[in-house]
Design a protein around this motif. Structure first.
Motif, short mmCIF file in Angstrom:
data_model
loop_
_atom_site.label_atom_id
_atom_site.label_comp_id
_atom_site.label_asym_id
_atom_site.label_seq_id
_atom_site.Cartn_x
_atom_site.Cartn_y
_atom_site.Cartn_z
N ALA A 130 6.78 13.61 -3.85
CA ALA A 130 6.42 12.29 -3.74
C ALA A 130 7.39 11.40 -2.86
O ALA A 130 6.78 10.53 -2.16
N VAL B 19 6.03 12.12 0.76
CA VAL B 19 4.86 11.19 0.79
C VAL B 19 5.52 9.96 1.22
O VAL B 19 4.70 9.11 2.20
N GLY B 20 6.27 9.27 0.41
CA GLY B 20 6.95 8.02 0.81
C GLY B 20 7.41 7.66 2.27
O GLY B 20 6.97 6.80 2.97
N LEU C 5 4.46 7.96 5.10
CA LEU C 5 3.77 6.83 5.11
C LEU C 5 4.44 5.78 5.72
O LEU C 5 3.82 4.95 6.68
N PHE D 227 1.79 6.32 -7.11
CA PHE D 227 0.50 7.48 -7.57
C PHE D 227 1.16 8.85 -7.29
O PHE D 227 0.77 9.58 -8.02
N ALA D 228 1.83 9.02 -6.22
CA ALA D 228 2.08 10.50 -5.69
C ALA D 228 3.06 11.02 -6.62
O ALA D 228 3.15 12.32 -7.19
N ALA E 46 0.82 -1.18 -0.10
CA ALA E 46 -0.13 -0.03 0.03
C ALA E 46 0.67 1.34 0.05
O ALA E 46 0.71 2.05 -0.74
N VAL E 47 2.09 1.05 0.83
CA VAL E 47 2.95 2.33 0.72
C VAL E 47 3.41 2.52 -0.34
O VAL E 47 3.52 3.81 -1.06
N CYS E 48 3.74 1.70 -1.06
CA CYS E 48 4.57 1.52 -2.39
C CYS E 48 3.62 2.08 -3.55
O CYS E 48 4.04 3.05 -4.25
N PHE E 49 2.55 1.60 -3.39
CA PHE E 49 1.46 2.16 -4.46
C PHE E 49 1.10 3.72 -4.22
O PHE E 49 0.89 4.44 -5.24
N CYS E 50 0.85 4.24 -2.91
CA CYS E 50 0.61 5.35 -2.75
C CYS E 50 1.69 6.48 -3.15
O CYS E 50 1.52 7.55 -3.76
N THR E 51 2.91 5.81 -2.96
CA THR E 51 3.96 6.43 -3.40
C THR E 51 4.38 6.83 -4.91
O THR E 51 4.62 7.90 -5.64
#
Length: 203
Positions: free
Chosen positions: A18, A21-22, A25, A8-9, A1-6
């Motif tokens: 970005a 953000v990573g 998180l 996407f950011a 989830a952290v990888c996906f959010c990063t």
């Protein structure tokens, strides 16, 4: 989830943001996991077998000595939870609380303050706090803080070679403090049988 959010950011934000953000998180995830304090009562299986964990909510009887194992990172994030649980233990009428810190990682000043308050609370109730499974560097940190002088040198047992070696010495010391075993006199009888077995082995 952290990888996906990063990822996407990185698509919608400038790269440097970005990265922030990573990092944020990951820190949030770490703090969430580290703040989950695990405390369980350690009891021996029938017949003098190994120790097993039992949730504090399942405690029964009016044992005057309890043996608690604490696991996790002892930092400011768990201080309030630790204070509440220790306060509950102190108010249950026990005379001696044994804390095994073998599976903990690091102790900061906030947690040392909680342990100090707990020790003083137990003393005000004519009780004792016994620490076992301590690493040598932790003992020195606690001594510098002044916690060892409050608890008492005789109530501190550093980690040694052998499974539950320091814990067994702490239990024997606790029995001397209150004149009885942890749950019943059966534990004392089990130790007597172990001593007789060792004596027969040497003979």
């Amino acid at each position: 989830a952290v990888c996906f959010c990063t990822f996407f950011a990185a698509l919608v934000l400038p790269l440097q943001y970005a990265i922030y953000v990573g990092i944020f998180l990951n820190l949030a995830l770490y703090l969430r996991q580290a703040s989950q304090l695990h405390i369980a009562e350690m009891v021996r299986t029938p017949g003098g077998g190994p120790f097993i964990e039992r949730p504090l909510s399942n405690r029964k009887g009016q044992a005057r000595v309890i043996f608690l194992q604490i696991e996790g990172d002892l930092f400011f994030g768990v201080a309030d939870d630790l204070r509440d649980r220790l306060h509950e233990a102190a108010g249950s009428g026990v005379r001696v609380v044994i804390l095994r810190l073998k599976r903990t990682h690091g102790v900061d000043a906030t947690v040392l303050s909680v342990l100090e308050q707990f020790a003083r609370e137990m003393h005000s109730r004519n009780g004792h706090v016994v620490l076992c499974g301590l690493r040598q560097e932790w003992t020195e940190s606690m001594r510098t803080y002044g916690l060892i002088s409050i608890i008492g040198e005789e109530n501190v047992f550093e980690s040694t070679i052998g499974v539950f070696a320091s814990a067994k010495r702490a239990i024997a010391h606790a029995r001397k403090l209150v004149g009885e075993s942890i749950d019943s006199d059966k534990l004392l009888e089990e130790e007597r049988q172990e001593e007789q077995t060792e004596l027969m082995f040497h003979i």
